[in-house]
Motif scaffolding. Sequence first.
Motif, PDB file in Angstrom:
ATOM      1  N   VAL A 181       6.802 -11.859 -11.454  1.00  0.00           N
ATOM      2  CA  VAL A 181       6.604 -11.612 -10.025  1.00  0.00           C
ATOM      3  C   VAL A 181       6.649 -10.103  -9.805  1.00  0.00           C
ATOM      4  CG1 VAL A 181       9.080 -11.954  -9.575  1.00  0.00           C
ATOM      5  CG2 VAL A 181       7.440 -12.091  -7.691  1.00  0.00           C
ATOM      6  N   ASP A 182       5.639  -9.582  -9.134  1.00  0.00           N
ATOM      7  CA  ASP A 182       5.575  -8.133  -8.950  1.00  0.00           C
ATOM      8  C   ASP A 182       5.058  -7.801  -7.564  1.00  0.00           C
ATOM      9  OD1 ASP A 182       6.039  -5.543  -9.724  1.00  0.00           O
ATOM     10  OD2 ASP A 182       4.511  -5.466 -11.275  1.00  0.00           O
ATOM     11  N   LEU A 183       5.125  -6.509  -7.269  1.00  0.00           N
ATOM     12  CA  LEU A 183       4.878  -5.992  -5.932  1.00  0.00           C
ATOM     13  C   LEU A 183       3.878  -4.842  -6.012  1.00  0.00           C
ATOM     14  CD1 LEU A 183       5.907  -5.898  -2.902  1.00  0.00           C
ATOM     15  CD2 LEU A 183       7.659  -4.316  -3.716  1.00  0.00           C
ATOM     16  N   CYS A 184       3.184  -4.593  -4.915  1.00  0.00           N
ATOM     17  CA  CYS A 184       2.185  -3.520  -4.918  1.00  0.00           C
ATOM     18  C   CYS A 184       2.797  -2.143  -5.114  1.00  0.00           C
ATOM     19  CB  CYS A 184       1.362  -3.555  -3.640  1.00  0.00           C
ATOM     20  SG  CYS A 184       2.321  -3.202  -2.160  1.00  0.00           S
ATOM     21  N   SER A 185       4.105  -1.985  -4.955  1.00  0.00           N
ATOM     22  CA  SER A 185       4.730  -0.688  -5.235  1.00  0.00           C
ATOM     23  C   SER A 185       4.600  -0.315  -6.711  1.00  0.00           C
ATOM     24  CB  SER A 185       6.213  -0.707  -4.855  1.00  0.00           C
ATOM     25  OG  SER A 185       6.922  -1.658  -5.625  1.00  0.00           O
ATOM     26  N   ARG A 186       4.257  -1.295  -7.560  1.00  0.00           N
ATOM     27  CA  ARG A 186       3.985  -0.993  -8.965  1.00  0.00           C
ATOM     28  C   ARG A 186       2.859   0.034  -9.076  1.00  0.00           C
ATOM     29  NH1 ARG A 186       7.438  -1.486 -12.259  1.00  0.00           N
ATOM     30  NH2 ARG A 186       7.873  -3.571 -11.419  1.00  0.00           N
ATOM     31  N   LEU A 187       1.984   0.069  -8.080  1.00  0.00           N
ATOM     32  CA  LEU A 187       0.822   0.950  -8.120  1.00  0.00           C
ATOM     33  C   LEU A 187       1.084   2.301  -7.474  1.00  0.00           C
ATOM     34  CD1 LEU A 187      -1.901  -1.670  -7.058  1.00  0.00           C
ATOM     35  CD2 LEU A 187      -0.839  -1.317  -9.295  1.00  0.00           C
ATOM     36  N   CYS A 188       2.244   2.461  -6.815  1.00  0.00           N
ATOM     37  CA  CYS A 188       2.447   3.719  -6.092  1.00  0.00           C
ATOM     38  C   CYS A 188       3.793   4.384  -6.369  1.00  0.00           C
ATOM     39  CB  CYS A 188       2.247   3.516  -4.594  1.00  0.00           C
ATOM     40  SG  CYS A 188       3.240   2.199  -3.880  1.00  0.00           S
ATOM     41  N   HIS A 189       4.908   3.639  -6.285  1.00  0.00           N
ATOM     42  CA  HIS A 189       6.205   4.311  -6.421  1.00  0.00           C
ATOM     43  C   HIS A 189       7.146   3.629  -7.409  1.00  0.00           C
ATOM     44  CE1 HIS A 189       6.530   7.865  -3.937  1.00  0.00           C
ATOM     45  NE2 HIS A 189       5.833   7.273  -2.979  1.00  0.00           N
ATOM     46  N   PRO A 395      11.225  10.168  -1.796  1.00  0.00           N
ATOM     47  CA  PRO A 395       9.875   9.703  -2.108  1.00  0.00           C
ATOM     48  C   PRO A 395       9.338   8.954  -0.898  1.00  0.00           C
ATOM     49  CG  PRO A 395      11.513   8.275  -3.136  1.00  0.00           C
ATOM     50  CD  PRO A 395      12.272   9.346  -2.415  1.00  0.00           C
ATOM     51  N   ILE A 396       8.345   9.521  -0.237  1.00  0.00           N
ATOM     52  CA  ILE A 396       7.797   8.880   0.963  1.00  0.00           C
ATOM     53  C   ILE A 396       7.015   7.643   0.546  1.00  0.00           C
ATOM     54  CG2 ILE A 396       6.143   9.101   2.825  1.00  0.00           C
ATOM     55  CD1 ILE A 396       8.355  10.756   3.611  1.00  0.00           C
ATOM     56  N   ARG A 397       7.454   6.489   1.022  1.00  0.00           N
ATOM     57  CA  ARG A 397       6.780   5.242   0.685  1.00  0.00           C
ATOM     58  C   ARG A 397       5.615   5.023   1.649  1.00  0.00           C
ATOM     59  NH1 ARG A 397      10.358   2.499  -2.860  1.00  0.00           N
ATOM     60  NH2 ARG A 397       8.488   1.381  -3.460  1.00  0.00           N
ATOM     61  N   GLY A 398       4.524   4.479   1.125  1.00  0.00           N
ATOM     62  CA  GLY A 398       3.311   4.382   1.917  1.00  0.00           C
ATOM     63  C   GLY A 398       3.235   3.167   2.807  1.00  0.00           C
ATOM     64  N   HIS A 399       3.952   2.083   2.477  1.00  0.00           N
ATOM     65  CA  HIS A 399       3.823   0.825   3.211  1.00  0.00           C
ATOM     66  C   HIS A 399       5.135   0.434   3.857  1.00  0.00           C
ATOM     67  CE1 HIS A 399      -0.034  -1.412   2.156  1.00  0.00           C
ATOM     68  NE2 HIS A 399      -0.190  -0.240   1.602  1.00  0.00           N
ATOM     69  N   SER A 400       5.022  -0.306   4.938  1.00  0.00           N
ATOM     70  CA  SER A 400       6.215  -0.723   5.673  1.00  0.00           C
ATOM     71  C   SER A 400       7.062  -1.719   4.894  1.00  0.00           C
ATOM     72  CB  SER A 400       5.809  -1.348   7.006  1.00  0.00           C
ATOM     73  OG  SER A 400       5.030  -2.508   6.783  1.00  0.00           O
ATOM     74  N   GLY A 401       6.514  -2.327   3.855  1.00  0.00           N
ATOM     75  CA  GLY A 401       7.253  -3.368   3.158  1.00  0.00           C
ATOM     76  C   GLY A 401       7.730  -3.028   1.760  1.00  0.00           C
ATOM     77  N   VAL A 402       7.242  -1.929   1.164  1.00  0.00           N
ATOM     78  CA  VAL A 402       7.506  -1.751  -0.266  1.00  0.00           C
ATOM     79  C   VAL A 402       8.967  -1.486  -0.597  1.00  0.00           C
ATOM     80  CG1 VAL A 402       5.198  -1.093  -1.023  1.00  0.00           C
ATOM     81  CG2 VAL A 402       6.675   0.635  -0.048  1.00  0.00           C
ATOM     82  N   GLN A 403       9.680  -0.751   0.253  1.00  0.00           N
ATOM     83  CA  GLN A 403      11.084  -0.487  -0.041  1.00  0.00           C
ATOM     84  C   GLN A 403      11.863  -1.806  -0.080  1.00  0.00           C
ATOM     85  OE1 GLN A 403      12.283   2.738  -0.639  1.00  0.00           O
ATOM     86  NE2 GLN A 403      14.161   1.762  -1.314  1.00  0.00           N
ATOM     87  N   GLY A 404      11.692  -2.596   0.972  1.00  0.00           N
ATOM     88  CA  GLY A 404      12.400  -3.872   1.022  1.00  0.00           C
ATOM     89  C   GLY A 404      11.890  -4.878   0.021  1.00  0.00           C
ATOM     90  N   GLY A 405      10.581  -4.846  -0.282  1.00  0.00           N
ATOM     91  CA  GLY A 405      10.026  -5.798  -1.236  1.00  0.00           C
ATOM     92  C   GLY A 405      10.691  -5.713  -2.588  1.00  0.00           C
ATOM     93  N   GLY A 406      10.902  -4.488  -3.064  1.00  0.00           N
ATOM     94  CA  GLY A 406      11.583  -4.303  -4.341  1.00  0.00           C
ATOM     95  C   GLY A 406      13.051  -4.679  -4.257  1.00  0.00           C
ATOM     96  N   CYS A 408      14.417  -6.794  -2.352  1.00  0.00           N
ATOM     97  CA  CYS A 408      14.576  -8.243  -2.192  1.00  0.00           C
ATOM     98  C   CYS A 408      14.153  -9.025  -3.428  1.00  0.00           C
ATOM     99  CB  CYS A 408      13.801  -8.720  -0.967  1.00  0.00           C
ATOM    100  SG  CYS A 408      14.469  -8.093   0.588  1.00  0.00           S
ATOM    101  N   GLY A 409      13.805  -8.321  -4.508  1.00  0.00           N
ATOM    102  CA  GLY A 409      13.633  -8.977  -5.795  1.00  0.00           C
ATOM    103  C   GLY A 409      12.218  -9.272  -6.233  1.00  0.00           C
ATOM    104  N   SER A 410      11.212  -8.771  -5.528  1.00  0.00           N
ATOM    105  CA  SER A 410       9.833  -9.056  -5.944  1.00  0.00           C
ATOM    106  C   SER A 410       9.388  -8.105  -7.051  1.00  0.00           C
ATOM    107  CB  SER A 410       8.893  -8.962  -4.732  1.00  0.00           C
ATOM    108  OG  SER A 410       9.110 -10.036  -3.862  1.00  0.00           O
ATOM    109  N   GLU A 411      10.159  -8.055  -8.102  1.00  0.00           N
ATOM    110  CA  GLU A 411       9.868  -7.231  -9.273  1.00  0.00           C
ATOM    111  C   GLU A 411      10.266  -8.008 -10.523  1.00  0.00           C
ATOM    112  OE1 GLU A 411      11.809  -3.433  -8.705  1.00  0.00           O
ATOM    113  OE2 GLU A 411      10.114  -2.682  -7.540  1.00  0.00           O
ATOM    114  N   PRO A 412       9.560  -7.810 -11.635  1.00  0.00           N
ATOM    115  CA  PRO A 412       9.803  -8.638 -12.819  1.00  0.00           C
ATOM    116  C   PRO A 412      11.076  -8.287 -13.582  1.00  0.00           C
ATOM    117  CG  PRO A 412       8.126  -6.992 -13.293  1.00  0.00           C
ATOM    118  CD  PRO A 412       8.426  -6.892 -11.828  1.00  0.00           C
ATOM    119  N   ASP A 413      11.653  -7.134 -13.290  1.00  0.00           N
ATOM    120  CA  ASP A 413      12.848  -6.712 -14.026  1.00  0.00           C
ATOM    121  C   ASP A 413      14.083  -6.583 -13.141  1.00  0.00           C
ATOM    122  OD1 ASP A 413      11.836  -4.594 -12.612  1.00  0.00           O
ATOM    123  OD2 ASP A 413      11.914  -3.149 -14.246  1.00  0.00           O
ATOM    124  N   LYS A 414      13.971  -7.022 -11.883  1.00  0.00           N
ATOM    125  CA  LYS A 414      15.113  -6.926 -10.971  1.00  0.00           C
ATOM    126  C   LYS A 414      15.204  -8.173 -10.111  1.00  0.00           C
ATOM    127  CE  LYS A 414      14.700  -1.894 -10.485  1.00  0.00           C
ATOM    128  NZ  LYS A 414      13.341  -1.818 -11.065  1.00  0.00           N
TER     129      LYS A 414
END
Length: 739
Positions: A181-189, A395-406, A408-414
């Motif tokens: 399970v992964d998040l679009c922040s993989r592509l930016c931050h 690190p300025i995040r580009g999307h309103s959801g990426v900080q919380g998305g990571g 809240c666990g939408s990452e393969p290693d966390k």
Amino acid sequence: MANLKSNDSSLSRTVPFGLIGQTKPHHYREMLGVLWENRKELPYAWNILNHGVCDGCSLGPYGLRDNVLDGVHLCMTRLKLLKLNTMSALDASIMGDVNRLRKLQPEQLRSLGRLPYPMIRRKGEPGFSRLSWDEALDAVCKSIHNIAPHEMGFFATSRGLTNEVYYVFQKLARVLGTNNVDLCSRLCHAASVSGLKLTLGIGASTCSLSDFIGTDLLVIFGSDLANNQPVTTKYMHYAKKAGTRIVVVNPTREYSLEHYWVPSAITSAPFGTKLMDDFFQVRVGGDIAFINGILKTLIALDRVDREYIDKHTAGFAGIKAALEQQSWEMLEQRSGLSRGEMQEFAVMYGRARTAVIVYTMSLTQHEFGVDNVKAIVNLALCRGMLGREKCGIMPIRGHSGVQGGGECGSEPDKFPGGFPVNDDTARRFSNLWHHPVPSKLGLKVLQMIEAAHRGEIKFLYSIGGNLLETMPDPTFIADALAKVSLRVHQDIELNTSMLLDPDDAVIILPGQTRYEQRSGGTSTSTERRIRFTPEIPGHRVGETMAEWEIPVLIGRKTMPNGDKLFPFNDTQAIREEMGRVMPIYQGIEKLTKEGDQLQWGGPYLYKDGFSAMPGNRALFTALDPPDRRAAEGKFYLATRRGEQFNSTTFGTTDRLMGTARRDIIFISPEDAERQGLRDGDRVVLRTGIGEMKGIVQLAPVKSGTLQAYWPEANVLISGRADPVAGEPDYNAEVWMEKL
């Protein structure tokens, strides 16, 4: 040689609103355009602006306010995203012919309207047909039952999603037996999260946005903030009024960072604000060499904070020894700046009592992105610029959801709350959820795509996102996605990924916006601030369903004990579970109404040291600067954003760069002269991946460098990625030929 214009001129200071000769948005004219776009739903649009938490960038105003400044707080990015929230349903008849839809550009697909109900397209069928929700969910659950957990993939974007959506989405993946399970922040931050966590202990911004205003130095690495996070220009305006010096380190002299007209600041709107005081034009990929030169100078001048280093850090002796072996000639060649320029920055930084360092994707989107972030940490640690007011790394995040998305666990290693995936933490969550979860690291999104290309991913569930547009090498991405047996796209609008032929079937599940979902939701800003956004009545589309409710229903239908695993009938129940299992989010269950918010970790981190690090010490890292000088006869291409929000473009005009189309190739005047090129000449760029035809435009970019818009330039970008973070490198060495 052509003379490039500048926004910082006598003209910009004497002609009101930058009406003559300035490269800038026409804010008030564009606001009228937004009014016209949303004319059929103006009351609802106004309620979103007045009561909702912004679904644009991750700075996160709530209503028309924020936590930094009094007064109206609004930007064009948020206004241009309004249409996504006020659109009516698309005409279902157009869904019957995919070939016709494929002829439309992404912006045209979006303009067709909202997805109104579930749809399916089976292999060999010309288009999509309608399903009931029961039929759609049954088809998804049947596929899940027939596929092994390691053959599943889950991917979430941050398109307006709330923390509650991310939490239930990743929980579904894990109770089904996979950490893929992964998040679009993989592509930016992703590089930021990894780099900051490895050196400081926490993968998040260390300070608050209010620290911009009144710090001695605001240092901006690799960003055009006015283009991507325009809210920051208001902070910079007031920072300048408070005496802050703004320093920009970037391969391009961005017009909007020279002088900018902040429309909501009465003291800036008429004649603008000079933002940038100093500019250092680093080579693309040359930031580590530049920072190493600064550190080398600070050590020589004895301007490092020895007391802070001895008390709070480890590894300084190693970095000092490494710098002694790095020659000035090498640092100059790899940074693209002279020894004198590096020393100039060092003297300025050495005199500063406080400093905030801001950076974005120009640093992270490299195969050495994590090392770039570690270099920023070295710079902050050497002067003790952490753990106190008006100091920090953001690190300025580009999307309103990426900080919380990571988080809240939408990452393969966390797991949720930042717990690393391992045997101990898997046992913790198995006990909390009363269901076994896997302890093996999952696949990052690029690894999922590669596995899909090998035929090893047979089920891919995406919430939002368009991997075909956002990932490097779109031809490879298209081939990979077409090999997945069942693709499930949960979204509010059509995108090009949905139109790829299925190996078995494609199912579309229509979601609601964050403002439509019942019982509201929360999102986390770039400064770790969790805000509640209420449900806003008045606009609903077809049979759409709340984004959190869809994975909940899938979980209930799929699992024998699904009702116990997903006992959520509203988002309040989700927040209550989040508060129990995520220590950093304790208190989220108390956010129930408009205006409620909390900032986990407080205004700034590390006030009492680095407790998440071994020995309570932050870590210096000795870094060998990469060499990104292009080979003879080639250029080094970097991608940039313009008049867009992620892959969502707002027309073809980028007023901040003075362009009217998106196939522009930016080149320096000196390089153009050497190549015999003039403004408007047609060229083709080639790599081993593909080619791109475009139009030359002279611009203040670093010599030896070209820039082109993302995602259009992705056809030139390979699948190269940072080995630690898995973040793609959106840069490439290219051949250029005049047509």
